[in-house]
Design an enzyme around this catalytic site. Structure first.
Site, PDB file in Angstrom:
ATOM      1  N   MET A  83       1.237  -0.725  -0.016  1.00  0.00           N
ATOM      2  CA  MET A  83       0.002  -0.174  -0.441  1.00  0.00           C
ATOM      3  C   MET A  83       1.619   1.342  -0.150  1.00  0.00           C
ATOM      4  O   MET A  83       0.645   2.515   0.473  1.00  0.00           O
ATOM      5  CB  MET A  83      -1.201  -0.223   0.881  1.00  0.00           C
ATOM      6  CG  MET A  83      -1.975  -1.341   1.046  1.00  0.00           C
ATOM      7  SD  MET A  83      -3.429  -0.701   2.128  1.00  0.00           S
ATOM      8  CE  MET A  83      -3.382  -1.102   3.742  1.00  0.00           C
TER       9      MET A  83
ATOM     10  N   ALA B 198       4.243   4.291   0.850  1.00  0.00           N
ATOM     11  CA  ALA B 198       4.444   4.137   2.268  1.00  0.00           C
ATOM     12  C   ALA B 198       6.086   3.439   2.408  1.00  0.00           C
ATOM     13  O   ALA B 198       5.883   3.503   3.438  1.00  0.00           O
ATOM     14  CB  ALA B 198       3.917   4.807   2.868  1.00  0.00           C
TER      15      ALA B 198
ATOM     16  N   GLY C 229      11.307  -2.472   5.227  1.00  0.00           N
ATOM     17  CA  GLY C 229      10.780  -3.734   5.619  1.00  0.00           C
ATOM     18  C   GLY C 229       9.609  -4.097   3.876  1.00  0.00           C
ATOM     19  O   GLY C 229       9.813  -5.800   3.428  1.00  0.00           O
ATOM     20  N   HIS C 230       9.390  -3.570   2.954  1.00  0.00           N
ATOM     21  CA  HIS C 230       9.286  -3.778   1.751  1.00  0.00           C
ATOM     22  C   HIS C 230      10.648  -3.972   1.092  1.00  0.00           C
ATOM     23  O   HIS C 230      10.160  -4.918   0.227  1.00  0.00           O
ATOM     24  CB  HIS C 230       8.551  -2.418   0.846  1.00  0.00           C
ATOM     25  CG  HIS C 230       7.271  -2.120   1.885  1.00  0.00           C
ATOM     26  ND1 HIS C 230       7.254  -0.867   2.426  1.00  0.00           N
ATOM     27  CD2 HIS C 230       6.627  -3.140   1.897  1.00  0.00           C
ATOM     28  CE1 HIS C 230       5.935  -0.560   3.034  1.00  0.00           C
ATOM     29  NE2 HIS C 230       4.626  -1.783   3.092  1.00  0.00           N
TER      30      HIS C 230
END
Ligand code: PAF
Length: 282
Positions: free
Chosen positions: A30, A32, A36-37
């Site tokens: 989503m 932002a 982690g992404h």
């Protein structure tokens, strides 16, 4: 890296990659984006020839209008971050009208994994997650899709949806990435006040300390202990903490009820809802 906004262009780009015999990985997000992404995208790039990262704040999974309104939207920064740090091929960033030209009325039968914890506290949330994730799977037909274990229950629910819809792909779950002070990295962390940001690492501190208590406490006793310890920090308020079987996500009464117990917590830190989890037994 190419930014694509329409489903037709996305499908054409993926079809061209397939024509070249490439395997396809999908990282749904989503936006932002944070480290982690990036860890999910890096793993996808290691394991797949062609990688799509979707950036879409999916309205149908928000049961709280304020949460949807305030959810951080940083597409330009997201594209820069991916360009500078990963080998992702495409960012798919559609509008709401592109994804939902008509309202999605599908209701998924997700069974017991979706009825506890987040499912009980956020009615409709997982149905919305399955609506968007199933659409993304249909657009991209990935060989593999990557999800972070911070949203432990979400992965179980998506596996259930994959089996129900008969999607042929592998769900890859990736370990939680933490800040240096232990706080699980999350897009919502940017919304914390400085005071709540300073308090938030206490959640993981308590969860980490709870592992040693498995030897002396029952699941019920450990649940009570964990809630009380987290709540000792008056800036934090536990919404729920449950010790569950890692596969069924149903609460356990005895450690012998499961081969792998996971403690899942949701904490309100001011206006921000934080979630985290920890493996208690392997
Ligand atoms: O975990 C998330 O960020 C979202 O729930 C997901 C899987 C991208 C669906 O909108």
């Amino acid at each position: 890296m190419e930014v694509i906004n329409t489903v037709a262009a996305l499908k054409a780009r993926v079809a061209a990659a397939r024509q070249q015999g490439k395997t396809v990985g999908l990282v749904p997000t989503m936006g932002a984006l944070h480290v982690g992404h990036l860890s999910l995208v890096s793993r996808a790039c290691q394991e797949c020839d062609f990688v799509v990262v979707s950036v879409f704040v999916n309205p149908t999974q928000f049961n709280n209008p304020d949460d949807l309104r305030t959810y951080p939207r940083t597409l330009d920064a997201d594209v820069d971050l991916l360009t500078n740090n990963t080998k992702a091929d495409v960012v798919f960033a559609p509008s709401v009208a592109e994804v939902y030209p008509t309202p999605d009325t599908r209701v998924f039968d997700l069974g017991p994994v979706a009825q506890v914890m987040e499912g009980a506290h956020r009615p409709g949330h997982f149905n919305g997650v399955c609506q968007i994730v199933s659409k993304l799977f249909a657009y991209v037909s990935p060989d593999k899709a990557y999800f972070g274990e911070k949203d432990f229950q979400q992965i179980a629910v998506i596996r259930q949806m994959v089996s129900q819809c008969d999607f042929k792909l592998e769900i890859v779950d990736c370990p939680i990435v933490r800040e240096a002070d232990g706080l699980a990295v999350s897009s919502r962390n940017t919304l914390l006040t400085p005071e709540h940001r300073a308090a938030a690492p206490h959640i993981h501190e308590v969860l980490a300390a709870s592992v040693a208590k498995v030897a002396t406490m029952s699941p019920d006793e450990l649940t009570r202990w964990t809630i009380d310890e987290v709540n000792k920090n008056t800036l934090l308020a536990v919404e729920y903490y449950e010790i569950v079987d890692a596969l069924t996500l149903q609460p356990i009464k005895a450690w012998t009820d499961t081969t792998s117990a996971v403690g899942c917590i949701t904490v309100q830190a001011g206006a921000v809802r934080l979630i985290d989890n920890i493996r208690l037994t392997k």
